[in-house]
Design a protein around this motif. Structure first.
Motif, PDB file in Angstrom:
ATOM      1  N   ARG A 195       1.695  73.358 -28.371  1.00 15.34           N
ATOM      2  CA  ARG A 195       1.901  74.804 -28.520  1.00 15.34           C
ATOM      3  C   ARG A 195       2.402  75.078 -29.936  1.00 15.34           C
ATOM      4  N   ASP A 196       1.719  75.965 -30.637  1.00 17.66           N
ATOM      5  CA  ASP A 196       2.015  76.278 -32.033  1.00 17.66           C
ATOM      6  C   ASP A 196       2.886  77.528 -32.117  1.00 17.66           C
ATOM      7  N   MET A 197       3.985  77.438 -32.872  1.00 13.30           N
ATOM      8  CA  MET A 197       4.905  78.568 -33.006  1.00 13.30           C
ATOM      9  C   MET A 197       5.165  78.834 -34.483  1.00 13.30           C
ATOM     10  N   PRO A 198       4.384  79.738 -35.106  1.00  8.06           N
ATOM     11  CA  PRO A 198       4.546  80.034 -36.534  1.00  8.06           C
ATOM     12  C   PRO A 198       5.941  80.561 -36.855  1.00  8.06           C
ATOM     13  N   ILE A 199       6.416  80.232 -38.070  1.00  5.88           N
ATOM     14  CA  ILE A 199       7.779  80.616 -38.451  1.00  5.88           C
ATOM     15  C   ILE A 199       7.811  81.432 -39.733  1.00  5.88           C
ATOM     16  N   ASN A 200       6.644  81.777 -40.302  1.00  5.90           N
ATOM     17  CA  ASN A 200       6.633  82.636 -41.485  1.00  5.90           C
ATOM     18  C   ASN A 200       5.576  83.722 -41.331  1.00  5.90           C
ATOM     19  N   LYS A 201       5.600  84.714 -42.233  1.00  4.41           N
ATOM     20  CA  LYS A 201       4.723  85.861 -42.112  1.00  4.41           C
ATOM     21  C   LYS A 201       3.261  85.476 -42.239  1.00  4.41           C
ATOM     22  N   GLY A 230       4.691  69.858 -27.732  1.00  2.00           N
ATOM     23  CA  GLY A 230       3.603  69.569 -26.810  1.00  2.00           C
ATOM     24  C   GLY A 230       3.939  68.555 -25.746  1.00  2.00           C
ATOM     25  N   ILE A 231       2.922  68.211 -24.986  1.00  3.38           N
ATOM     26  CA  ILE A 231       3.026  67.202 -23.932  1.00  3.38           C
ATOM     27  C   ILE A 231       1.698  66.469 -23.867  1.00  3.38           C
ATOM     28  N   VAL A 244       4.161  59.249 -20.707  1.00  3.28           N
ATOM     29  CA  VAL A 244       4.054  60.690 -20.910  1.00  3.28           C
ATOM     30  C   VAL A 244       4.847  60.966 -22.183  1.00  3.28           C
ATOM     31  N   GLU A 245       4.259  61.741 -23.102  1.00 10.98           N
ATOM     32  CA  GLU A 245       4.857  61.913 -24.422  1.00 10.98           C
ATOM     33  C   GLU A 245       5.101  63.389 -24.731  1.00 10.98           C
ATOM     34  N   PHE A 246       6.102  63.610 -25.595  1.00 10.82           N
ATOM     35  CA  PHE A 246       6.483  64.959 -25.991  1.00 10.82           C
ATOM     36  C   PHE A 246       6.582  65.030 -27.512  1.00 10.82           C
ATOM     37  N   PRO A 247       5.483  65.417 -28.178  1.00 13.28           N
ATOM     38  CA  PRO A 247       5.523  65.530 -29.641  1.00 13.28           C
ATOM     39  C   PRO A 247       6.221  66.812 -30.085  1.00 13.28           C
ATOM     40  N   TYR A 272       1.109  67.493 -40.769  1.00 18.16           N
ATOM     41  CA  TYR A 272       2.026  67.651 -39.655  1.00 18.16           C
ATOM     42  C   TYR A 272       2.951  66.432 -39.619  1.00 18.16           C
ATOM     43  N   ALA A 273       4.245  66.645 -39.539  1.00 12.90           N
ATOM     44  CA  ALA A 273       5.207  65.545 -39.457  1.00 12.90           C
ATOM     45  C   ALA A 273       6.249  65.871 -38.400  1.00 12.90           C
ATOM     46  N   GLY A 274       6.724  64.842 -37.708  1.00 11.82           N
ATOM     47  CA  GLY A 274       7.717  65.114 -36.679  1.00 11.82           C
ATOM     48  C   GLY A 274       8.172  63.867 -35.955  1.00 11.82           C
ATOM     49  N   ILE A 275       8.524  64.058 -34.707  1.00 11.67           N
ATOM     50  CA  ILE A 275       9.007  62.980 -33.853  1.00 11.67           C
ATOM     51  C   ILE A 275       8.304  63.073 -32.505  1.00 11.67           C
ATOM     52  N   LYS A 276       8.125  61.927 -31.876  1.00 14.52           N
ATOM     53  CA  LYS A 276       7.481  61.904 -30.560  1.00 14.52           C
ATOM     54  C   LYS A 276       8.369  61.120 -29.603  1.00 14.52           C
TER      55      LYS A 276
END
Length: 239
Positions: free
Chosen positions: A76-82, A91-92, A134-137, A156-160
């Motif tokens: 699920r994408d949640m934009p944070i700028n205009k 996600g899952i 089952v993973e949660f990125p 895209y960078a993050g943790i899973k």
């Protein structure tokens, strides 16, 4: 004389109206690239195929063959700028990861044992363990996309976070097979850093595990098994 004067006035009015009708209105061009769609998101299904490596292997442990990983999920994408080209993604998904290597897992008297195989001393056709998670990125996302441009660069960078639903190991040899499942030495919770970069729907993808695959597992000589997972492959995004 009056008739001539009125005729002259009517002619002038007719010429004015005709000229006014022939004047074209100035065209107004709208730059659609600056129009912001306030509902635009990059919600995506993803499919990934990876080559799985083992980090921090005990001396003598090696990998052979192709250790594969298959991953599928939704973010699920949640934009944070205009402009909506920066976002947080949550996600899952489901993941299957196998590791072909020379660490044999067996069970003796309800205890799991770990032995490093010597290819010069024992003949075998397969030795691997597999985890199903089952993973949660969770990602911080940057891209050059717009609401109408679907071919764009992305980073895209993050943790899973992953939870192991099931695990198994398999050893096949001419003298006998060993098949185990539900090995309690596997860490149920696994987590690591992720990085994806690419163009359009295809990205290069890396996962680096921050914790060990096993817990409280050791070789016969007492050496702890602190291997972690490293996955390298391709990520395919489906809009």
């Amino acid at each position: 004389m009056k008739v001539t004067f009125f005729y002259f006035i009517i002619m002038l009015l007719g010429c004015y109206v005709t000229e006014a009708q022939n004047v074209s209105k100035p065209s107004v061009e709208i730059d659609t690239s600056t129009v912001v769609d306030h509902k635009y998101r990059e919600d995506q299904f993803y499919i990934s195929v990876t080559y799985n490596l083992l980090g921090n292997k005990p001396e003598g442990v090696s990998q052979s063959g192709f250790s594969s990983g298959y991953h599928f999920g939704f973010i699920r994408d949640m934009p944070i700028n205009k402009r909506r080209n920066l976002a947080v993604g949550v996600g899952i998904g489901l993941s299957s990861n196998s590791y072909n290597q020379t660490l044999q897992i067996s069970e003796v008297n309800n205890q799991f044992q770990y032995v490093i195989l010597d290819d010069n001393e024992i003949e075998y056709s397969k030795n691997k363990f597999t985890t199903y998670l089952v993973e949660f990125p969770i990602e911080f996302r940057w891209r050059t996309s717009t609401a109408t441009d679907y071919d764009f660069w992305r980073i895209y960078a993050g943790i899973k976070l992953g939870y192991v639903l099931f695990n198994s190991s398999k050893f096949n040899s001419p003298t006998g097979d060993i098949k185990l499942s539900g090995i309690d030495n596997f860490n149920a919770l696994q987590y690591g850093l992720t990085f994806s970069a690419g163009y359009s729907n295809i990205s290069f993808h890396v996962y680096y595990g921050l914790n060990e695959i096993f817990k409280d597992a050791a070789l016969a000589n007492g050496e702890s098994i602190n291997m972690n997972s490293v996955r390298i492959g391709l990520m395919f995004y489906i809009l």
